[in-house]
Design a protein around this motif. Sequence first.
Motif, short mmCIF file in Angstrom:
data_model
loop_
_atom_site.label_atom_id
_atom_site.label_comp_id
_atom_site.label_asym_id
_atom_site.label_seq_id
_atom_site.Cartn_x
_atom_site.Cartn_y
_atom_site.Cartn_z
N THR A 131 0.86 -1.19 0.00
CA THR A 131 0.00 0.00 0.00
C THR A 131 0.89 1.23 0.00
N VAL A 132 0.39 2.31 -0.53
CA VAL A 132 1.14 3.56 -0.65
C VAL A 132 0.50 4.61 0.25
N GLU A 133 1.30 5.17 1.16
CA GLU A 133 0.80 6.26 2.01
C GLU A 133 0.60 7.50 1.15
N ASP A 134 -0.63 8.00 1.12
CA ASP A 134 -0.92 9.14 0.25
C ASP A 134 -0.19 10.40 0.70
N ALA A 135 -0.02 10.57 2.01
CA ALA A 135 0.59 11.80 2.52
C ALA A 135 2.07 11.88 2.18
N THR A 136 2.76 10.72 2.20
CA THR A 136 4.21 10.72 2.01
C THR A 136 4.66 10.06 0.72
N GLY A 137 3.79 9.22 0.11
CA GLY A 137 4.19 8.47 -1.08
C GLY A 137 5.04 7.26 -0.74
N GLU A 138 5.12 6.90 0.53
CA GLU A 138 5.95 5.77 0.96
C GLU A 138 5.20 4.46 0.75
N VAL A 139 5.92 3.44 0.24
CA VAL A 139 5.35 2.13 0.00
C VAL A 139 5.59 1.25 1.21
#
Length: 414
Positions: free
Chosen positions: A390-398
């Motif tokens: 999943t990708v964190e929308d706030a940071t773009g971290e996978v």
Amino acid sequence: MQILSHSHFHFATGRAATVPLVLFCLLVLTGLAGCEDKTPEAKANRAPVEIGVEILHPQSVHLTTELPGRTTASLVADVRPQVDGIIRERLFREGSEVKAGDVLYRIEPSSYRAVYDSAVATLKKAQAALPSSENKAKRYSELIKDKAISSQDYEDARAIYESDLAAVASAKAEVERARINLGYTEIKAPISGRIEKSDLTPGALVTANQSVPLTTIRRLDPINVDMTQSSTSLLNLRQAIASGRIHVSGTIMAVKLKLENGTIYSHPGSLEFSETKVDESTGTFTVRAEFPNPDRLLLPGMYVRAIIEEGVIDNSYLVPQRAVSRNTKGQPVAMFVGQDNKVEERVLSVSRNVGNSWLVESGIGDGDKLVVEGSQFVRAGQVVTTKEMTVEDATGEVKPVQDAQPAQGAGAEG
């Protein structure tokens, strides 16, 4: 076949013969290393590449647009004198809050009080003469019926009475004017708000309606935010609402405020109006929002960014921006894993950015597996193994799915 023969190579004894032998061995080893088994059997036995995928599902996205703006006072009033005179005293503290009707300055009232008293005296004199002429006019009106007096005498009596009535009315008007001018010697606050510094001090001579204001009052609660928006964005939004793709709840659009330091203002506002004309030079128009400002945190002239909630779009897909690239035609494309675990490339229809994601209108179905990690190691048609991410929308971290927190909602930025 004989690879080496004494007729082709002669190895001399000594140090000079060592170098050719070493070079020859290196060439043979390099050739062997470059040989790769490209048979179908070898390809079948090769382990598939593992990549990270995110499983996409449709969702309802709250659409917002972020616009730059400046704060402005909801009301502004310049305080100017209405009569000439010398300022006798100032009755407010600079920078404080004042209420409408509070006395701010006093102008020396002596001359205006004298004019008022004179006007009152003139009124009393006119009122004293009125009963006599009124009685005479009434008496002559009875006598003229019996022809006891001439018509000229009757008309003269009526004229005197009418003149005395006019004199009383004129005297009353003068009294009212003198009273108003006397009242103007107390300069009062026209509105409630925060008062600025005083440009003139006691002892200064002022004139009626002078160009330089004595001070300025600004109403800061509520406070306005003026923003500019492109006409294209407005057309797209209205067409989307008309077609039913975007649902709007109610008639008032809620607005949030992002301050200069990046924090979100604690009080939400509402959209008040938008101009009916588009600026021909810039293609934009002004939009105004109103915000409560009880703590006076917002001051006129501050730069802010307003986040306007436009509506909700249902059954939409959000694709992380890191997973989208451009093909040779400039079209947005992304890598997906099909049912047979083969990688495929699709062209997407992207409408706008949503944080660190794209809002995609077509090219995706429910349950599709989007490649979010390792796409640089695979190509279309290649068989892979997948790991759900999943990708964190706030940071773009996978992150792996088990390590990620479930998303509660989404918001879009235009």
